[in-house]
Motif scaffolding. Sequence first.
Motif, mmCIF file in Angstrom:
data_model
loop_
_atom_site.group_PDB
_atom_site.id
_atom_site.type_symbol
_atom_site.label_atom_id
_atom_site.label_comp_id
_atom_site.label_asym_id
_atom_site.label_seq_id
_atom_site.Cartn_x
_atom_site.Cartn_y
_atom_site.Cartn_z
ATOM 1 N N MET A 188 8.852 47.263 16.892
ATOM 2 C CA MET A 188 7.906 48.679 16.981
ATOM 3 C C MET A 188 6.352 47.639 17.375
ATOM 4 O O MET A 188 5.689 48.422 17.907
ATOM 5 C CB MET A 188 7.990 49.833 15.898
ATOM 6 C CG MET A 188 8.594 50.718 16.136
ATOM 7 S SD MET A 188 8.144 51.726 18.094
ATOM 8 C CE MET A 188 8.443 52.943 16.750
ATOM 9 N N GLN A 189 5.816 46.324 16.403
ATOM 10 C CA GLN A 189 5.168 46.010 16.117
ATOM 11 C C GLN A 189 5.314 44.669 17.144
ATOM 12 O O GLN A 189 3.879 44.534 17.472
ATOM 13 C CB GLN A 189 5.017 45.200 14.992
ATOM 14 C CG GLN A 189 3.914 44.079 14.808
ATOM 15 C CD GLN A 189 2.930 45.194 14.587
ATOM 16 O OE1 GLN A 189 2.646 46.230 13.979
ATOM 17 N NE2 GLN A 189 1.717 44.332 14.294
ATOM 18 N N SER B 88 6.313 45.862 20.486
ATOM 19 C CA SER B 88 5.428 46.841 21.704
ATOM 20 C C SER B 88 3.967 47.385 21.085
ATOM 21 O O SER B 88 3.457 47.013 22.317
ATOM 22 C CB SER B 88 6.693 47.159 21.619
ATOM 23 O OG SER B 88 5.868 49.507 21.993
ATOM 24 N N ILE B 89 3.756 47.494 20.080
ATOM 25 C CA ILE B 89 1.684 46.918 20.125
ATOM 26 C C ILE B 89 1.503 45.784 20.011
ATOM 27 O O ILE B 89 0.449 46.140 21.399
ATOM 28 C CB ILE B 89 1.624 47.628 18.672
ATOM 29 C CG1 ILE B 89 2.303 48.695 17.681
ATOM 30 C CG2 ILE B 89 0.342 47.180 18.382
ATOM 31 C CD1 ILE B 89 2.116 49.497 16.287
ATOM 32 N N GLY C 120 2.552 43.727 21.893
ATOM 33 C CA GLY C 120 2.893 43.105 23.467
ATOM 34 C C GLY C 120 3.894 42.317 23.913
ATOM 35 O O GLY C 120 4.082 41.325 24.902
#
Lengths: 268, 307
Positions: B101-102, B104-105, B107
Motif C-alpha cells: 500500500m505504501q 502504491s502511495i 508510486g
Amino acid sequence: MRNLYITDLKRILKDKLFLIAAILAGVFALINPLLNKILFSALELEDFLDGMMNAKSMFFGAFLPGDNLGLVMPILISIIVCKDFSHGTVRNKIISGKSRGVIFLSHFLSSASVMCVLMLAHALLTLAFSLCFFPYQSEKFTMSDFGYLLLSLLFEMIVYLAIAAIVTFIATLSKNMGICILLYLALSFGLSIIGSVFMTAGAFLDKSSSWFGIVEFINALNFFTSSLIGSGVTYTAKDVLYILLSPILTIAGSLALGIHLFSRKDLK
Amino acid sequence: MEYVLVAEGLTKSYQKNRVLNGVTMHIKKGDIYGFVGENGSGKTTVIRLVCGLIHADEGEFTLFGVKGNSPDIRQARARVGAIVEAPSIYMNLSAQDNLKMQCSILGIKDEEKCKETLAKVGLFDLWESKKHAGDFSLGMRQRLGIAMALLGEPEFIILDEPMNGLDPAGIVEIRELILRLNRESGITFLISSHILTELALVATRYGIISKGKILQEITAEQLEQVCKHTTMIKATDNEALASRLCALCGEDAVTVTEGGVCVEGDVNLNQIFGEIIASGIQITAVNTYHSSIEDYYLSLVGGGKHA
C-alpha cells in the motif's frame, strides 16, 4: 492522484466491509423479488396488481438511497473512509507529499467507484431475479425503452456520485465512525421522510395550483427519493434539469467545501 | 553547513492552550538529532507541524531549504519518512500488504524493495504471513512503521518515540539500524524519546524542549563536556587532603563532604595521587562519577539537582 486513487481503491476492496456490502448486494437482489412474489401469491393479488408490479419498477427501486443496499452501502463505505483517519494512515499520504485536495478527491473517487459498481451490480441482479417472476413492463420492450434505461442508469450513477460526495465530506471532516454513521442515517432518514411527505402532499394537490408546482420541484430536488428517475417512458428537458440540478450542486458543494475545510484542518 | 530543517519562532495553540511558544531549532544534514522533553513539552506538535499534519499559528520552518508555507513544501516532504506518535499502518492488512500500500502511495513498482525493507527491520519472516498488523505486538508494529517510513528512500527520517513497546533486543536492532542508515546512507534523523540514556547512544546533537520552548541545542561532544566528572577521594586526613586538592585543582572544583573530598571536572588522577602520596596523606578510597544526559536535562528544566 492516480497512485492515491489506486491505493484507496485497493484499501476498500481489501476491507471485510466491502465483502459484506457485496454479499448484501446479492442477498437483497434475490430477496426483494422473491418476497414480492411470495407475498403477491399468498395474498392472491397477482391478477389485481397485474402490470403494477414489474421488473422495471423493482430495478429502479433497487437504487433508492433510503432502502436496503442504498442505505447500508454508503454507511459501510463511510466507515472504510473513516478508517484512513482512525488508523492514522492518512498521515502517510500527507508526509509523502500528497496535497490534501488530492487526498480528499481520491477518497471521493474511490468511494464513488465502489458505490456505483456495487449499486449497478445490485440493480442488475435485482432485474435478473425479478424477470424470473415478473415481466419487465406491461408494454413491449422497444429500443426506445432501452435508451430510456441507459439514460436512467446514468442519472442513478450521478445520484450515487452525489451520495459518495456527501459520505466523503462527512467521513473526512468528522473522522469518527460513530458520528459519521449517525449523521448519514439522520440525513438519509430525514430526506426520505421529507420526500414521502411531499410526495403524499403532491398526490392530494390540484395539478393546476401553484402549490403543486412548488411541491413537484421540491420532490424533484430530493434525490433521496429520486421520484423522476425510471418512473416514466421518456424524459423531458425539465425532468433532466430537475434530476441533475441537486446532485450536481451537491457534488460541487461537497467537494469544494470539503477540500477547503480539510486543507485547514489539523490532523492528529 | 547544509540544514535539513530550520524552525524559527514556531507557535501553536489549541484553543487557549499554547503548546508551542516560539520553537527555534536547527537540524544539520547528517545529524541524529535527539529531541528531548517531558510529556506535553511540544515534541510531537513540532513533528506534526514539520510533517504538515497541523498548521503553525506563527513562525516558520524550512525543510531542505523550502519554506513551510511554500507550495513546493510537498516536494520537500516527499524526501521525508516519519512515524508520528504511533505507526500509521493498516490494521486489517498483513505486513506485505501494508508495504505494498505504501509502495502504491509512493508510486514504487518494485516488489523486491518491500522484501528488502522488511528484512532491514528484522521482520522478513512476516513476508509470507497472512497475519494482520492488528494482531502484531507493539514492537512489531513499530518496526513495520519504520519499514514503511524507509520505503521511499527518505533523506530525513522523523521518529517519534521509536523505542516505545520494543523489547531489549528490538531496541538494540532499531538503534543499530538508525546508526547504520546514518553512517552508510547519510540519512538525517530527528528522534524524540523519553529514554534519554537510549538516545545518548545514537544522538549526535540534542534539542532540549520544555513547555513549548527549545531550552538548548547542544552537540553530543559539548554535552559530554558539560556532563561533569566527579571524583570522590577518601583519606585518613580529609582536611589535609582538601587543602592539598585545592592547591592542585582550584578551590571551586573541591567540596568537602561527610564521605570524603569531591573534585569536579576532568582530573589527571595519576598526577594528583602522586602529589597527595608525596605529601604523606594516605588514600583509603577513590570513586569516580559521571553525570548523565538525564542529570543534565533535569538541571536544565529544573526538575532536579545537577550532579
